[in-house]
Design a protein around this motif. Structure first.
Motif, PDB file in Angstrom:
ATOM      1  N   MET A 632       0.801  -1.169  -0.020  1.00  0.00           N
ATOM      2  CA  MET A 632      -0.163  -0.080   0.043  1.00  0.00           C
ATOM      3  C   MET A 632       0.894   1.261  -0.025  1.00  0.00           C
ATOM      4  O   MET A 632       0.661   2.168  -0.664  1.00  0.00           O
ATOM      5  N   ILE A 633       1.854   1.318   0.962  1.00  0.00           N
ATOM      6  CA  ILE A 633       2.835   2.494   0.793  1.00  0.00           C
ATOM      7  C   ILE A 633       3.608   2.467  -0.660  1.00  0.00           C
ATOM      8  O   ILE A 633       3.946   3.698  -1.133  1.00  0.00           O
ATOM      9  N   ALA A 634       4.301   1.374  -1.055  1.00  0.00           N
ATOM     10  CA  ALA A 634       4.662   1.425  -2.167  1.00  0.00           C
ATOM     11  C   ALA A 634       3.822   2.201  -3.317  1.00  0.00           C
ATOM     12  O   ALA A 634       4.402   2.665  -4.366  1.00  0.00           O
ATOM     13  N   GLY A 635       2.551   1.692  -3.754  1.00  0.00           N
ATOM     14  CA  GLY A 635       1.618   2.081  -4.306  1.00  0.00           C
ATOM     15  C   GLY A 635       1.249   3.684  -4.298  1.00  0.00           C
ATOM     16  O   GLY A 635       1.547   4.564  -5.090  1.00  0.00           O
ATOM     17  N   TYR A 636       1.470   4.167  -3.144  1.00  0.00           N
ATOM     18  CA  TYR A 636       1.270   5.429  -2.879  1.00  0.00           C
ATOM     19  C   TYR A 636       2.360   6.196  -3.140  1.00  0.00           C
ATOM     20  O   TYR A 636       2.490   7.434  -3.668  1.00  0.00           O
ATOM     21  N   ALA A 637       3.512   5.825  -2.996  1.00  0.00           N
ATOM     22  CA  ALA A 637       4.928   6.351  -3.053  1.00  0.00           C
ATOM     23  C   ALA A 637       4.902   6.430  -4.727  1.00  0.00           C
ATOM     24  O   ALA A 637       5.494   7.626  -5.298  1.00  0.00           O
ATOM     25  N   ALA A 669      -1.896  -7.120  -4.747  1.00  0.00           N
ATOM     26  CA  ALA A 669      -2.044  -6.314  -5.884  1.00  0.00           C
ATOM     27  C   ALA A 669      -3.109  -5.352  -5.409  1.00  0.00           C
ATOM     28  O   ALA A 669      -2.862  -4.169  -5.832  1.00  0.00           O
ATOM     29  N   ALA A 670      -4.170  -5.746  -4.862  1.00  0.00           N
ATOM     30  CA  ALA A 670      -5.027  -4.789  -4.380  1.00  0.00           C
ATOM     31  C   ALA A 670      -4.805  -3.853  -3.304  1.00  0.00           C
ATOM     32  O   ALA A 670      -4.920  -2.533  -3.573  1.00  0.00           O
ATOM     33  N   ALA A 671      -3.739  -4.139  -2.752  1.00  0.00           N
ATOM     34  CA  ALA A 671      -3.131  -3.115  -1.918  1.00  0.00           C
ATOM     35  C   ALA A 671      -2.306  -2.106  -2.336  1.00  0.00           C
ATOM     36  O   ALA A 671      -2.374  -0.837  -2.046  1.00  0.00           O
ATOM     37  N   PHE A 676      -2.069   3.652  -4.608  1.00  0.00           N
ATOM     38  CA  PHE A 676      -1.712   4.315  -5.960  1.00  0.00           C
ATOM     39  C   PHE A 676      -2.940   5.157  -6.187  1.00  0.00           C
ATOM     40  O   PHE A 676      -2.749   6.278  -6.669  1.00  0.00           O
ATOM     41  N   LEU A 677      -4.237   4.978  -6.061  1.00  0.00           N
ATOM     42  CA  LEU A 677      -5.258   5.516  -6.354  1.00  0.00           C
ATOM     43  C   LEU A 677      -5.856   6.231  -5.032  1.00  0.00           C
ATOM     44  O   LEU A 677      -6.785   6.794  -5.319  1.00  0.00           O
ATOM     45  N   LYS A 678      -5.077   6.301  -4.060  1.00  0.00           N
ATOM     46  CA  LYS A 678      -5.591   6.997  -2.829  1.00  0.00           C
ATOM     47  C   LYS A 678      -6.015   8.596  -3.411  1.00  0.00           C
ATOM     48  O   LYS A 678      -4.983   9.266  -3.723  1.00  0.00           O
ATOM     49  N   GLY A 679      -7.305   8.985  -2.675  1.00  0.00           N
ATOM     50  CA  GLY A 679      -7.410  10.395  -2.723  1.00  0.00           C
ATOM     51  C   GLY A 679      -8.048  10.813  -3.953  1.00  0.00           C
ATOM     52  O   GLY A 679      -8.712  11.633  -3.951  1.00  0.00           O
ATOM     53  N   SER A 680      -7.879  10.061  -5.169  1.00  0.00           N
ATOM     54  CA  SER A 680      -8.657  10.633  -6.217  1.00  0.00           C
ATOM     55  C   SER A 680      -8.577   9.405  -7.445  1.00  0.00           C
ATOM     56  O   SER A 680      -7.676   8.714  -7.623  1.00  0.00           O
ATOM     57  N   GLY A 681      -9.870   9.380  -8.019  1.00  0.00           N
ATOM     58  CA  GLY A 681     -10.009   8.448  -9.056  1.00  0.00           C
ATOM     59  C   GLY A 681      -9.980   9.095 -10.604  1.00  0.00           C
ATOM     60  O   GLY A 681     -10.389   8.419 -11.353  1.00  0.00           O
ATOM     61  N   ILE A 682      -9.516  10.049 -10.360  1.00  0.00           N
ATOM     62  CA  ILE A 682      -9.684  10.883 -11.651  1.00  0.00           C
ATOM     63  C   ILE A 682      -8.563  10.343 -12.471  1.00  0.00           C
ATOM     64  O   ILE A 682      -8.450  10.549 -13.931  1.00  0.00           O
ATOM     65  N   LEU A 683      -7.454   9.730 -11.961  1.00  0.00           N
ATOM     66  CA  LEU A 683      -6.602   9.028 -13.013  1.00  0.00           C
ATOM     67  C   LEU A 683      -6.940   7.980 -14.015  1.00  0.00           C
ATOM     68  O   LEU A 683      -6.771   7.898 -15.166  1.00  0.00           O
ATOM     69  N   ASN A 719     -13.305   5.773  -1.322  1.00  0.00           N
ATOM     70  CA  ASN A 719     -12.477   7.095  -1.124  1.00  0.00           C
ATOM     71  C   ASN A 719     -12.824   7.976  -2.253  1.00  0.00           C
ATOM     72  O   ASN A 719     -12.673   9.249  -1.961  1.00  0.00           O
ATOM     73  N   PHE A 720     -13.434   7.571  -3.330  1.00  0.00           N
ATOM     74  CA  PHE A 720     -13.348   8.570  -4.321  1.00  0.00           C
ATOM     75  C   PHE A 720     -15.072   9.443  -4.209  1.00  0.00           C
ATOM     76  O   PHE A 720     -15.794   8.914  -3.264  1.00  0.00           O
ATOM     77  N   THR A 721     -14.794  10.400  -4.664  1.00  0.00           N
ATOM     78  CA  THR A 721     -16.135  11.362  -4.621  1.00  0.00           C
ATOM     79  C   THR A 721     -17.352  10.770  -5.507  1.00  0.00           C
ATOM     80  O   THR A 721     -17.053   9.928  -6.362  1.00  0.00           O
TER      81      THR A 721
END
Length: 777
Positions: A632-637, A669-671, A676-683, A719-721
């Protein structure tokens, strides 16, 4: 020589009216009032035009300010009217209750005995002493009612003796019986004789209590009466709680009282006037002699003959201010209903209960929600008293009052919002003053977030609580001015705390408080604590606050660069230690760590220093590329590197493919995807290649594996809007491509047709000379 005992209810408008009328008729040459004798010098201020009730006498022990009690007064308090009468007639007036020097002395003696007997530690003894002081204080306050409950536990009171009289008269509530018998009735005769006879009967019939505190109080009151007689006063008026009246009228031998009062311990006590509020005068504040409706009592004090018409007019005005339709017919019907209810219940006039029932039926249409508004604005009311600056007060309290007046920050019972522009001198001084109070834990002002960008604005919400007076007196031991007290208090506290986060928080307030001596001490303390700390997470927690401090540099003209060296050093240690700290981390801990990453990334971006940004990005690369890092941390990094455009295009696709590979356990993989997608699904909406990789990974999952990873996916997308989730759903329905608006161009611009539309547009905008504008175009 005559002694007249006036048994009253504290804070009763009817009792206050009866006392005033009796004194005007008797014309005594001395008035004795139930209250602390230490405050005798303060009585002269009662007739001062700038001392406006509600106010209270604050009595405290100078060497232990937390030992304190209040004696509140409203305009409808009988004691207040007695003080006003004495001041106007220029006659002698004294307080006659048991001196607080003895009360505090007894408490201190009992606490010392308890400490010795139970073998308490120093900290436990202080706590026990504080609890005992609170109980005694409550007991003293309870004695300010018509009666004393005689209980040492304020939260489980004994039965109200008045309730026995109420029950005999057919009432189920002693308060309501007393109100209709004494507070609402007009032109009462021999009322004090009736009250004394009733209390005498109650004291004879009810079981006698062995309450030493009450016995001491009544013995001291009798001592004061005898002293007045000895001084040859001819007409002595005594104002006391009704329960005490028989004990003062039927005096025992003087020798018995002297034996009872002999050898009482003493403590030093000081007194001052402070503003009070109606909300603190009510029962809900915990005040033992409180009343349920101070605003209503003020109304019937000012308008004793009101049959409900004036009150209903106030209710109608309040409703209209809240955009509620209320007509004169509503008021008339409500008044008629209230008087009809009073007649059915054999009352001489409607009380608050009848008026509330009529309001609920007629003006509120049976909806009780508006009754809360009436209670807050009319029945209780947010009203605060006023005390002149000339009243003797401790130096720190006087300095705070001086600054409040200078900066035009009045004490208010209700909250008041201020938006400060720090580019203006007055607002800057206000901010400095409020920050200094916060440093001393006097939270009169609460800081809130402001809208818009920039560091030159602050939003504060101010609401005064009379209990702040005790805090101010307690902090007065650190200095006589706000600046001096804040400097010494924070310096002492910083030296005794070992928590880096607390010291950084103090520094964050010390810089806007413009206390350079404190700032130097706190910076040195932070440097020492940071050097000794090996907890990288603790260092990450304080970096945002340290970086935020530098934002005050321009507006406040403060050398905020003093903290830059510490900040850079701490960031360097974080960058070295963080990759190792991200390995072998549980999922819950990793989720909490993401917030620290987000705050850390924002703080480094705010500094705008290339060297620090480069070190941070190298740390993120190390974390994202380490197979041992929590996924999860690696994805966010990886996401932070993508936002910084460090990893893009093929590099991102390759890293995504490796992390989401079928060879990896689906939960990992899900973690990684959640991080990676934390905070926004706009990607996922904008990047078709990324969407395709996620879509392909989900599609190839077998049913049982999909069920296992579904909770992680749901947490990710929750967590997405709401608009983002809706668009992602539409994208899935359309077979993987989201709906988009396409612009079709059919050729060049037709200048002639465009010019023809300009006059119409100008006319719609209110520009009448549109032809001229069109020609100019």
């Amino acid at each position: 020589m005559s002694v007249h005992i006036l048994g009253i209810r504290h804070h009763g408008p009817g009792s206050a009216r009866n006392v005033k009328a009796f004194l005007e008729e008797l014309q005594p040459d001395i008035v004795l009032i139930e209250g602390p004798p230490e405050a005798d010098a303060l009585i002269q201020w009662a007739s001062h035009e700038d001392l406006q009730p509600p106010v209270a006498i604050l009595a405290y022990q100078p060497d232990s300010p937390q030992k304190a009690c209040f004696y509140p007064f409203a305009a409808f308090s009988p004691e207040w009217q007695a003080m006003l009468y004495a001041g106007q007639q220029r006659i002698h007036v004294r307080f006659m209750d048991l001196p607080l020097s003895h009360v505090f002395g007894i408490e201190n003696e009992e606490a010392a005995k308890a400490e010795t007997a139970k073998g308490l530690t120093a900290g436990e003894a202080g706590t026990a002493d504080g609890l005992q002081s609170l109980r005694r204080r409550q007991s003293r306050n309870t004695s300010h009612e018509v009666f004393d409950t005689g209980t040492d536990t304020p939260f489980i009171p004994a039965r109200d003796p008045i309730s026995h009289l109420a029950a005999a008269a057919g009432y189920d509530d002693g308060e309501r019986w007393w109100e209709h018998m004494f507070e609402y009735r007009q032109q009462q005769t021999q009322v004090f004789e009736a009250v004394n006879d009733a209390m005498q009967a109650l004291r004879e019939e009810l079981p006698r209590r062995n309450d030493r505190h009450e016995q001491l109080r009544e013995a001291w009151m009798r001592k004061c009466i005898r002293l007045a007689e000895k001084e040859m006063f001819q007409r002595i008026a005594v104002i006391c709680g009704a329960w005490h009246a028989p004990a003062l009228q039927n005096m025992p031998k003087q020798k018995e009282d002297q034996e009872l009062l002999k050898g009482l311990p003493k403590a030093k006590v000081e007194c001052t006037w402070i503003p009070w509020t109606y909300s603190r005068l009510s029962y809900e504040s915990g005040y033992g002699a409180g009343i349920p409706s101070p605003g209503w009592y003020e109304h019937i004090w000012e308008h004793p003959a009101d049959d409900g018409t004036r009150w209903m007019a106030l209710v109608a005005k309040l409703f209209r201010e809240q955009q509620q339709d209320t007509s004169v017919a509503h008021v008339m019907e409500a008044v008629r209903l209230a008087n009809a209810l009073a007649a059915l219940r054999h009352y001489a006039r409607p009380g608050l209960e009848e008026l509330n029932e009529a309001t609920l039926s007629v003006l509120c249409n049976g909806e009780s929600i508006l009754m809360q508004l009436i209670r807050d604005e009319l029945i209780v009311r947010n009203r605060i008293g006023k005390v002149p600056l000339e009243v003797p007060t401790p130096p720190l309290q006087a300095d705070i009052a001086k600054w409040q007046k200078k900066l035009r920050l009045p004490q208010t019972a209700d909250f008041k919002d201020y938006t400060l522009d720090l580019r203006k001198d007055t607002d800057l001084e206000r901010s400095i003053f409020l920050h200094r109070l916060q440093l001393m834990d006097i939270h009169w002002g609460k800081r809130t977030e402001t809208s818009g960008k920039g560091t030159f604005k602050e939003q504060w919400r101010l609401q005064w609580d009379p209990a702040f007076s005790i805090d101010i007196i307690e902090k007065g031991s650190w200095g006589n001015t706000v600046e001096e007290a804040a400097t010494r208090f924070v310096t002492h506290y910083a030296g005794s705390t070992s928590t880096l986060r607390q010291v950084c928080k103090m520094l964050e307030s010390a810089i806007p408080a413009e206390l350079p001596a404190v700032v130097a001490v706190l910076i040195q303390r932070i440097n020492n604590l940071a050097a000794a700390s090996g907890d990288v997470l603790q260092l990450m927690e304080v970096i945002p606050s340290l970086v935020n401090i530098s934002r005050y540099g321009n507006v406040r003209k403060t050398d905020a660069a003093l903290v830059n060296d510490i900040t850079e050093s701490m960031i360097g240690r974080i960058c070295i230690s963080l990759p190792a700290a991200c390995t072998a981390v549980a999922d819950d801990a990793a989720l909490a760590l993401l917030d620290l990453f987000y705050a850390m990334n924002d703080a480094i971006s705010l500094l705008q220093q290339e060297a620090l940004s480069s070190s941070w990005q190298q740390t993120l690369l190390a974390i994202s590329g380490n197979a041992q890092s929590a996924q999860m941390i690696a994805g966010y990094a990886t996401r932070l590197l993508f936002d910084a455009k460090i990893i893009t295009g093929e590099a991102l696709a390759r890293m995504f493919s490796v992390s989401m590979s079928v060879a990896n356990p689906p939960s990992l993989a899900a973690a990684w995807l959640e991080g990676f997608l934390k905070g926004s699904g706009i990607l996922l909406l904008l990047d078709e290649e990324l969407w395709g990789m996620v879509h392909h990974w989900v599609s190839q999952l077998e049913n049982d594996i999909f069920i296992q990873v579904l909770p992680l996916l749901r947490r990710t997308f929750s967590n997405f809007t709401a608009p983002e989730r809706k668009k992602l759903g539409d994208k899935v329905k359309n077979g993987g491509s989201g709906t988009s608006i396409k612009t079709v161009t059919t050729g060049g611009i037709d200048d002639q047709r465009g010019a023809a539309g300009i006059p119409v547009v100008m006319q719609m905008l209110g520009l009448h000379d549109s032809k001229l504008l069109a020609d100019g175009a």
